[in-house]
Design a protein around this motif. Structure first.
Motif, PDB file in Angstrom:
ATOM      1  N   HIS A  72       1.441   6.909  -6.717  1.00  0.00           N
ATOM      2  CA  HIS A  72       0.193   7.591  -7.064  1.00  0.00           C
ATOM      3  C   HIS A  72       0.461   9.047  -7.472  1.00  0.00           C
ATOM      4  O   HIS A  72       1.184   9.758  -6.793  1.00  0.00           O
TER       5      HIS A  72
ATOM      6  N   HIS B 224       1.001   4.114  -2.802  1.00  0.00           N
ATOM      7  CA  HIS B 224       0.849   5.513  -2.427  1.00  0.00           C
ATOM      8  C   HIS B 224       1.965   6.364  -3.047  1.00  0.00           C
ATOM      9  O   HIS B 224       1.721   7.454  -3.579  1.00  0.00           O
TER      10      HIS B 224
ATOM     11  N   LYS C 111       0.839  -1.218   0.000  1.00  0.00           N
ATOM     12  CA  LYS C 111       0.000   0.000   0.000  1.00  0.00           C
ATOM     13  C   LYS C 111       0.859   1.248   0.000  1.00  0.00           C
ATOM     14  O   LYS C 111       0.543   2.236  -0.688  1.00  0.00           O
ATOM     15  N   THR C 112       1.968   1.239   0.722  1.00  0.00           N
ATOM     16  CA  THR C 112       2.860   2.400   0.764  1.00  0.00           C
ATOM     17  C   THR C 112       3.538   2.609  -0.578  1.00  0.00           C
ATOM     18  O   THR C 112       3.687   3.754  -1.019  1.00  0.00           O
TER      19      THR C 112
END
Length: 101
Positions: free
Chosen positions: A100, A97, A93-94
């Protein structure tokens, strides 16, 4: 308004801080990211990431002590893989992120 807040105990705080410390090192992130893809022997990690064997062994020991990776022996080779899927999900997820726009 009554609060139901319960503070974290010292052991939990220590484990959380050590986990973030592990994820705060670029080499350990690279190793975990590789291991998320496939189980690897030390030599495979050294080759894939162009790192020194002693550095990889040191980082794997650190990650194993935190129970973020596990190992299994096949003959004389040690193969490593993720042990904690929660941390691997956090890492993924990091990374998402960071990529992104």
């Amino acid at each position: 308004m009554e609060s139901n807040y319960v503070d974290l105990d010292e052991e939990t705080l220590f484990i959380v801080s050590q986990t973030f410390k592990a994820l705060g090192d670029p080499t350990r992130i690279r190793i975990l990211h590789l291991l998320a893809e496939k189980e690897c022997a030390v030599g495979e990690i050294v080759e894939a990431l162009a790192l020194g064997q002693s550095n990889v062994s040191h980082q794997l020991r650190f990650l194993k002590n935190l129970r973020l990776v596990k190992s299994r022996r096949v003959g004389t080779a040690m193969y490593y893989s993720p042990e904690d899927e929660h941390v691997m999900e956090l890492l993924e997820k990091t990374i998402q992120h960071a990529k992104h726009d």
